[in-house]
Design an enzyme around this catalytic site. Structure first.
Site, PDB file in Angstrom:
ATOM      1  N   ILE A 227       1.285  -1.029   0.328  1.00  0.00           N
ATOM      2  CA  ILE A 227       0.084   0.323  -0.016  1.00  0.00           C
ATOM      3  C   ILE A 227       0.963   1.026  -0.050  1.00  0.00           C
ATOM      4  O   ILE A 227       1.107   2.376   1.226  1.00  0.00           O
ATOM      5  CB  ILE A 227      -1.272  -0.249   1.003  1.00  0.00           C
ATOM      6  CG1 ILE A 227      -1.845  -1.286   1.480  1.00  0.00           C
ATOM      7  CG2 ILE A 227      -2.298   1.057   0.976  1.00  0.00           C
ATOM      8  CD1 ILE A 227      -2.775  -1.201   3.164  1.00  0.00           C
ATOM      9  N   PRO A 228       1.552   1.505  -1.243  1.00  0.00           N
ATOM     10  CA  PRO A 228       2.181   2.728  -1.332  1.00  0.00           C
ATOM     11  C   PRO A 228       1.642   3.602  -0.921  1.00  0.00           C
ATOM     12  O   PRO A 228       0.243   3.935  -2.165  1.00  0.00           O
ATOM     13  CB  PRO A 228       3.254   2.040  -2.194  1.00  0.00           C
ATOM     14  CG  PRO A 228       2.402   1.774  -3.230  1.00  0.00           C
ATOM     15  CD  PRO A 228       1.828   1.115  -2.321  1.00  0.00           C
ATOM     16  N   HIS A 229       1.814   4.797  -0.315  1.00  0.00           N
ATOM     17  CA  HIS A 229       1.143   5.929  -0.490  1.00  0.00           C
ATOM     18  C   HIS A 229       2.343   7.620   0.287  1.00  0.00           C
ATOM     19  O   HIS A 229       3.393   7.164   0.781  1.00  0.00           O
ATOM     20  CB  HIS A 229      -0.186   6.363   0.790  1.00  0.00           C
ATOM     21  CG  HIS A 229       0.706   5.452   2.707  1.00  0.00           C
ATOM     22  ND1 HIS A 229       1.311   4.287   2.846  1.00  0.00           N
ATOM     23  CD2 HIS A 229       1.172   6.605   3.171  1.00  0.00           C
ATOM     24  CE1 HIS A 229       1.942   4.031   3.942  1.00  0.00           C
ATOM     25  NE2 HIS A 229       1.988   5.193   4.146  1.00  0.00           N
ATOM     26  N   ALA A 230       1.670   8.550   0.391  1.00  0.00           N
ATOM     27  CA  ALA A 230       2.204   9.934  -0.146  1.00  0.00           C
ATOM     28  C   ALA A 230       1.256  10.908   0.195  1.00  0.00           C
ATOM     29  O   ALA A 230      -0.251  10.939  -0.459  1.00  0.00           O
ATOM     30  CB  ALA A 230       3.299   9.705  -0.692  1.00  0.00           C
TER      31      ALA A 230
END
Length: 147
Positions: free
Chosen positions: A64-67
């Site tokens: 779950i890449p997030h930014a």
């Protein structure tokens, strides 16, 4: 909050191909860049900076890449099932084949936490993840995910 509140079918990809974590992040940033006014390079930079803090590979083949992206106007979620799993430096060292990308605007951290919580809950269901891995089309994957 429910997944259907922030995920659209055109943001689901089945059979996406990437040979590495960095290539995948760039590819997903390009897809978001096509849907927003934010350049893919800025999106990639934010994602790589977040990954530098620790992998967003949560285990069981899911990441779950997030930014947070200051120039983004609204949150955007993209979900991809890869054609072939890749090393994502996940906590359990299992290669990743399902990726949930979440980008949120600055100042919307509470929204981001709600969305991350919703996504994590949904992908904790092993039965659901199994049928998602078997889905053949974007529409089938999307319907199963929201079901």
């Amino acid at each position: 909050m429910y997944l259907k509140d922030f995920l659209r079918e055109e943001n689901v990809f089945v059979g996406l191909t990437a040979s590495s974590k960095s290539q995948l992040i760039r590819l997903l940033a390009e897809k978001v860049g096509e849907k927003t006014s934010v350049p893919a390079s800025l999106l990639s930079k934010a994602l790589f900076e977040r990954e530098a803090l620790g992998s967003t590979g949560i285990g069981s083949g899911i990441a779950i890449p997030h930014a947070v992206v200051k120039d983004l106007e609204t949150s955007i979620c993209i979900i991809a099932r890869l054609s072939k799993p890749i090393d994502f430096q996940a906590v359990d060292d299992i290669p990743v084949d399902i990726v949930v990308l979440l980008l949120t605007p600055a100042g919307a951290q509470s929204d981001a936490l709600n969305v991350l919580s919703c996504v994590a809950r949904r992908f904790r269901d092993d039965d659901l993840v199994g049928v998602l891995r078997a889905a053949r089309t974007q529409g089938e994957f999307f319907a199963l995910l929201l079901g």
